[in-house]
Design a protein around this motif. Sequence first.
Motif, PDB file in Angstrom:
ATOM      1  N   ILE A 127      53.777   2.430  53.101  1.00 34.82           N
ATOM      2  CA  ILE A 127      53.042   1.803  51.999  1.00 34.82           C
ATOM      3  C   ILE A 127      53.336   2.517  50.686  1.00 34.82           C
ATOM      4  O   ILE A 127      53.505   1.880  49.643  1.00 34.82           O
ATOM      5  N   VAL A 128      53.417   3.843  50.733  1.00 30.20           N
ATOM      6  CA  VAL A 128      53.764   4.610  49.532  1.00 30.20           C
ATOM      7  C   VAL A 128      55.138   4.198  49.018  1.00 30.20           C
ATOM      8  O   VAL A 128      55.337   3.968  47.814  1.00 30.20           O
ATOM      9  N   ARG A 129      56.084   4.085  49.926  1.00 31.43           N
ATOM     10  CA  ARG A 129      57.439   3.684  49.532  1.00 31.43           C
ATOM     11  C   ARG A 129      57.448   2.278  48.935  1.00 31.43           C
ATOM     12  O   ARG A 129      58.119   2.026  47.924  1.00 31.43           O
ATOM     13  N   GLU A 130      56.695   1.364  49.563  1.00 27.88           N
ATOM     14  CA  GLU A 130      56.646   0.000  49.043  1.00 27.88           C
ATOM     15  C   GLU A 130      56.005  -0.039  47.660  1.00 27.88           C
ATOM     16  O   GLU A 130      56.438  -0.789  46.788  1.00 27.88           O
ATOM     17  N   ALA A 131      54.962   0.766  47.471  1.00 21.89           N
ATOM     18  CA  ALA A 131      54.303   0.805  46.166  1.00 21.89           C
ATOM     19  C   ALA A 131      55.261   1.299  45.096  1.00 21.89           C
ATOM     20  O   ALA A 131      55.296   0.779  43.973  1.00 21.89           O
ATOM     21  N   MET A 132      56.081   2.290  45.418  1.00 19.33           N
ATOM     22  CA  MET A 132      57.042   2.819  44.453  1.00 19.33           C
ATOM     23  C   MET A 132      58.182   1.843  44.202  1.00 19.33           C
ATOM     24  O   MET A 132      58.722   1.762  43.105  1.00 19.33           O
ATOM     25  N   ARG A 133      58.546   1.104  45.238  1.00 18.44           N
ATOM     26  CA  ARG A 133      59.641   0.150  45.095  1.00 18.44           C
ATOM     27  C   ARG A 133      59.226  -1.069  44.281  1.00 18.44           C
ATOM     28  O   ARG A 133      59.957  -1.525  43.411  1.00 18.44           O
ATOM     29  N   ARG A 134      58.026  -1.579  44.543  1.00 16.04           N
ATOM     30  CA  ARG A 134      57.654  -2.883  44.007  1.00 16.04           C
ATOM     31  C   ARG A 134      56.496  -2.843  43.031  1.00 16.04           C
ATOM     32  O   ARG A 134      56.250  -3.814  42.337  1.00 16.04           O
ATOM     33  N   GLY A 135      55.763  -1.763  42.997  1.00 15.72           N
ATOM     34  CA  GLY A 135      54.543  -1.741  42.216  1.00 15.72           C
ATOM     35  C   GLY A 135      54.740  -1.384  40.758  1.00 15.72           C
ATOM     36  O   GLY A 135      55.708  -0.719  40.377  1.00 15.72           O
ATOM     37  N   SER A 136      53.800  -1.816  39.932  1.00 14.22           N
ATOM     38  CA  SER A 136      53.760  -1.407  38.532  1.00 14.22           C
ATOM     39  C   SER A 136      53.264   0.029  38.485  1.00 14.22           C
ATOM     40  O   SER A 136      52.866   0.623  39.489  1.00 14.22           O
ATOM     41  N   GLU A 137      53.248   0.621  37.296  1.00 14.45           N
ATOM     42  CA  GLU A 137      52.762   1.979  37.164  1.00 14.45           C
ATOM     43  C   GLU A 137      51.294   2.073  37.553  1.00 14.45           C
ATOM     44  O   GLU A 137      50.843   3.079  38.089  1.00 14.45           O
ATOM     45  N   ALA A 138      50.542   1.004  37.294  1.00 13.18           N
ATOM     46  CA  ALA A 138      49.134   0.993  37.682  1.00 13.18           C
ATOM     47  C   ALA A 138      49.001   1.040  39.207  1.00 13.18           C
ATOM     48  O   ALA A 138      48.130   1.738  39.747  1.00 13.18           O
ATOM     49  N   VAL A 139      49.867   0.309  39.912  1.00 17.70           N
ATOM     50  CA  VAL A 139      49.855   0.312  41.376  1.00 17.70           C
ATOM     51  C   VAL A 139      50.235   1.683  41.907  1.00 17.70           C
ATOM     52  O   VAL A 139      49.615   2.213  42.839  1.00 17.70           O
ATOM     53  N   VAL A 140      51.260   2.288  41.300  1.00 11.68           N
ATOM     54  CA  VAL A 140      51.697   3.627  41.720  1.00 11.68           C
ATOM     55  C   VAL A 140      50.570   4.630  41.521  1.00 11.68           C
ATOM     56  O   VAL A 140      50.312   5.493  42.375  1.00 11.68           O
ATOM     57  N   THR A 141      49.862   4.519  40.402  1.00  8.01           N
ATOM     58  CA  THR A 141      48.750   5.439  40.118  1.00  8.01           C
ATOM     59  C   THR A 141      47.636   5.288  41.142  1.00  8.01           C
ATOM     60  O   THR A 141      47.097   6.282  41.656  1.00  8.01           O
ATOM     61  N   ARG A 142      47.288   4.040  41.471  1.00 10.95           N
ATOM     62  CA  ARG A 142      46.234   3.817  42.460  1.00 10.95           C
ATOM     63  C   ARG A 142      46.642   4.332  43.834  1.00 10.95           C
ATOM     64  O   ARG A 142      45.829   4.862  44.585  1.00 10.95           O
ATOM     65  N   THR A 143      47.927   4.161  44.160  1.00 14.58           N
ATOM     66  CA  THR A 143      48.426   4.651  45.442  1.00 14.58           C
ATOM     67  C   THR A 143      48.338   6.167  45.504  1.00 14.58           C
ATOM     68  O   THR A 143      47.935   6.742  46.520  1.00 14.58           O
ATOM     69  N   ALA A 144      48.720   6.825  44.416  1.00 14.84           N
ATOM     70  CA  ALA A 144      48.644   8.290  44.366  1.00 14.84           C
ATOM     71  C   ALA A 144      47.201   8.763  44.529  1.00 14.84           C
ATOM     72  O   ALA A 144      46.926   9.739  45.249  1.00 14.84           O
ATOM     73  N   GLU A 145      46.277   8.067  43.894  1.00 16.70           N
ATOM     74  CA  GLU A 145      44.860   8.432  44.020  1.00 16.70           C
ATOM     75  C   GLU A 145      44.380   8.268  45.448  1.00 16.70           C
ATOM     76  O   GLU A 145      43.614   9.095  45.963  1.00 16.70           O
ATOM     77  N   ARG A 146      44.844   7.205  46.098  1.00 13.11           N
ATOM     78  CA  ARG A 146      44.453   6.963  47.489  1.00 13.11           C
ATOM     79  C   ARG A 146      45.006   8.053  48.395  1.00 13.11           C
ATOM     80  O   ARG A 146      44.312   8.535  49.300  1.00 13.11           O
ATOM     81  N   VAL A 147      46.247   8.482  48.178  1.00 10.88           N
ATOM     82  CA  VAL A 147      46.846   9.556  48.972  1.00 10.88           C
ATOM     83  C   VAL A 147      46.051  10.842  48.791  1.00 10.88           C
ATOM     84  O   VAL A 147      45.794  11.582  49.750  1.00 10.88           O
ATOM     85  N   LYS A 148      45.644  11.114  47.567  1.00 12.74           N
ATOM     86  CA  LYS A 148      44.852  12.323  47.306  1.00 12.74           C
ATOM     87  C   LYS A 148      43.509  12.264  48.023  1.00 12.74           C
ATOM     88  O   LYS A 148      43.019  13.277  48.533  1.00 12.74           O
TER      89      LYS A 148
END
Length: 232
Positions: free
Chosen positions: A182-203
């Motif tokens: 999911i992290v990889r998909e977010a980085m591949r396809r997501g906007s910066e907002a999506v990447v930020t939310r994903t990073a917050e979720r990982v934390k």
Amino acid sequence: MSVTIQTSQNVLLEYEPASIGERIMATLIDYLVFIGWVLLVIFVPVGVLKLNPNTFYVVLMLLPLLFYDLICEWQLNGQTLGKIAMDIRVVMLNGSQPSLGAYLIRWLLRIVDTRLLGGLVAVIAIAANGKGQRLGDMAAGTTVVKTKAKVSLADVTYQSLPETYEVQFPDVRLLTDRDIQIVREAMRRGSEAVVTRTAERVKEVTGIRTDLPARAFLKIVIDDYQTLAARE
């Protein structure tokens, strides 16, 4: 225009819907497959081998064409041969894996979408819907999206790391292979907002605290996870 899909991990991914032109081209390629099949199983036996197939044989050989879309999408993860050629795929809007039932609904409503009025119904529905959905997609909760990444795969896929690589965040071992995908998909396809939310979720999951930019943090998470998995 993009389609936002929320995964079961509450991560939002953005996909670009397949265009009407791409879907039409995929269909035309599938029709070429149909023609090739008919030539192979009917015209070759009749014209070349001089056989005299009966009606039962002809009907039996044409049955695969009837179920072609259903079987291909079910067995090829949302793709027919035409969709593979055009790099497009059927996905669920809720982020889950399309079920046989979803593919079946799309297949049944294809008669209305693509057979009536020469496919005009599907074209109008896709153009008006905003999510790239024909009637079958609306009923099944699916859409068709482009599979090509917005960024280079080299930016996010597993790469060879030096043996001296030091893991920065050991707590990434709390993640699963699915989480990393999911992290990889977010980085591949997501906007910066999506990447930020994903990073917050990982934390949240790992308890990691860092002031690194979201994309840089997730890249390290992927590298750390790869390294730890290789060492176990």
